[in-house]
Enzyme design. Sequence first.
Site, PDB file in Angstrom:
ATOM      1  N   ILE A  83       0.812  -1.224   0.000  1.00 13.81           N
ATOM      2  CA  ILE A  83       0.000   0.000   0.000  1.00 13.81           C
ATOM      3  C   ILE A  83       0.843   1.272   0.000  1.00 13.81           C
ATOM      4  O   ILE A  83       0.296   2.377  -0.029  1.00 13.81           O
ATOM      5  CB  ILE A  83      -0.975   0.025   1.196  1.00 13.81           C
ATOM      6  CG1 ILE A  83      -0.215  -0.132   2.525  1.00 13.81           C
ATOM      7  CG2 ILE A  83      -2.035  -1.050   1.043  1.00 13.81           C
ATOM      8  CD1 ILE A  83      -1.121  -0.038   3.751  1.00 13.81           C
ATOM      9  N   GLY A  84       2.151   1.142   0.035  1.00  8.54           N
ATOM     10  CA  GLY A  84       2.981   2.344   0.010  1.00  8.54           C
ATOM     11  C   GLY A  84       4.426   2.044   0.344  1.00  8.54           C
ATOM     12  O   GLY A  84       4.813   0.895   0.602  1.00  8.54           O
TER      13      GLY A  84
ATOM     14  N   PHE B 272      10.970   4.145   6.300  1.00  6.26           N
ATOM     15  CA  PHE B 272      11.370   2.886   6.926  1.00  6.26           C
ATOM     16  C   PHE B 272      11.441   1.759   5.907  1.00  6.26           C
ATOM     17  O   PHE B 272      12.247   0.840   6.034  1.00  6.26           O
ATOM     18  CB  PHE B 272      10.383   2.515   8.034  1.00  6.26           C
ATOM     19  CG  PHE B 272      10.801   1.325   8.853  1.00  6.26           C
ATOM     20  CD1 PHE B 272      11.638   1.484   9.954  1.00  6.26           C
ATOM     21  CD2 PHE B 272      10.367   0.048   8.524  1.00  6.26           C
ATOM     22  CE1 PHE B 272      12.037   0.379  10.696  1.00  6.26           C
ATOM     23  CE2 PHE B 272      10.748  -1.059   9.261  1.00  6.26           C
ATOM     24  CZ  PHE B 272      11.595  -0.890  10.358  1.00  6.26           C
ATOM     25  N   GLY B 273      10.603   1.825   4.882  1.00  4.28           N
ATOM     26  CA  GLY B 273      10.591   0.771   3.869  1.00  4.28           C
ATOM     27  C   GLY B 273       9.202   0.560   3.301  1.00  4.28           C
ATOM     28  O   GLY B 273       8.344   1.444   3.360  1.00  4.28           O
TER      29      GLY B 273
ATOM     30  N   LYS C  90       5.335  -2.529   8.165  1.00  5.85           N
ATOM     31  CA  LYS C  90       6.460  -1.865   7.505  1.00  5.85           C
ATOM     32  C   LYS C  90       7.666  -2.791   7.541  1.00  5.85           C
ATOM     33  O   LYS C  90       7.993  -3.363   8.578  1.00  5.85           O
ATOM     34  CB  LYS C  90       6.784  -0.539   8.208  1.00  5.85           C
ATOM     35  CG  LYS C  90       5.615   0.439   8.172  1.00  5.85           C
ATOM     36  CD  LYS C  90       6.002   1.827   8.648  1.00  5.85           C
ATOM     37  CE  LYS C  90       4.815   2.775   8.514  1.00  5.85           C
ATOM     38  NZ  LYS C  90       5.181   4.174   8.800  1.00  5.85           N
TER      39      LYS C  90
ATOM     40  N   ASP D 129       9.071  14.285  12.011  1.00  8.80           N
ATOM     41  CA  ASP D 129       8.711  14.026  10.620  1.00  8.80           C
ATOM     42  C   ASP D 129       7.216  14.258  10.410  1.00  8.80           C
ATOM     43  O   ASP D 129       6.557  13.529   9.673  1.00  8.80           O
ATOM     44  CB  ASP D 129       9.083  12.592  10.227  1.00  8.80           C
ATOM     45  CG  ASP D 129       9.033  12.373   8.719  1.00  8.80           C
ATOM     46  OD1 ASP D 129       9.233  13.342   7.958  1.00  8.80           O
ATOM     47  OD2 ASP D 129       8.785  11.225   8.292  1.00  8.80           O
TER      48      ASP D 129
END
Length: 381
Positions: free
Chosen positions: A85-86, A90-91, A107, A203
């Site tokens: 999904i994205g 982080f990955g 993730k 962030d």
Amino acid sequence: MSGTLAAILGGAAGAVALVGIVILIIWYCLSRSRSVPRTSETGSSDPSIQVGRNVGVELSLREARHFDMEELSLATKNFSDKNLIGEGKFGEVYKGLLHDGMLVAIKRRPGEPSQDFVDEVRYLSSIQHRNLVTLLGYCQENDQQFLIYEYIPNGSVSSHLYGAAGLASREKLEFKLRLSISQGAAKGLAHLHSLSPRLVHKDFKTANVLVDENFIAKVADAGLRHFLGRVDIAGPSSQVAADAIFLSPEVREFGRFSEKSDVYSFGVFLLELVSGREAMESQSQDSDQNLVEWVQNNQDYSDISSIIDPRLGNSFTAEGMEAFIQLIVRCVDPSFEKRPAMSYVVMELDRIYEKEMSLTVVMGEGTPTVTLGSHLFRSSK
């Protein structure tokens, strides 16, 4: 004489017995106080413990769950592209369905097993708030590291403002709903800043504010930079440039993150909410200033109405919009000393929302009657 001695011995024995009873009562009370759940500000009734990286910090107890690779593989259909999904700092991010029916966001990145990784997960998973995405647990196997979060079904605020993959979104998101989203995100950030030691997000951006099916805002990736180490904020890519716009001047120049740098990022988020545009865009075709620079240089509000999202239509009062813009200006002040604390931002957003609700009366189905509090935006109507 013997009677006196017996009396003395009897009294001494009674005193010893009394002391023993008192000690037992005190021990019992202390034991009970340790076992009774404490209710936190977040509404959690879990027991509290002293946890933290270096300093004791009282947080609601939530044990980070250790997932095994087999369970995560089954949840994502062997990390199928259909479940991807994205991709973030982080990955890769996958949607997964656990065997108990719970939806999660997983993730994944390459990484050797590390105790520091586990300790950080345990700390961050202890932080609970209705406006923060919950970190559920972790996995370290086959030279890969995984973070498992609760899944938020309605996507990010940026996807609702700009649409998926940069396509323009047709959603209107009236002003009161955008105010409500900003309130939730502010409360999530303020909670991080209220911890001891305080946690700076580092962030915060529109893409990291998710909304559930009821459009309750939840801040994602809190503390994620602790897993990443030093992050290069310079570079040619458009994504780096888009992220850098949320960084305050002191972060871009000196790498100094603080609660006030989060406030700056939040101000940029508010600017994107009110404009419906990415802050890195130019204010107009005739201007080389991005939206943040333009707002910083036009604090007399002479043409501030030109940046308001036209999809908002007539869904706001001039009083509410003026107060909202003023708050944005304060948050993105180049001087970190002049920016307000997140606790103040929360109070101000609550005040604006309550005022907006009191001045706006819904007549019939979806037809607002707007009471103007000033003539600031008359030219835009």
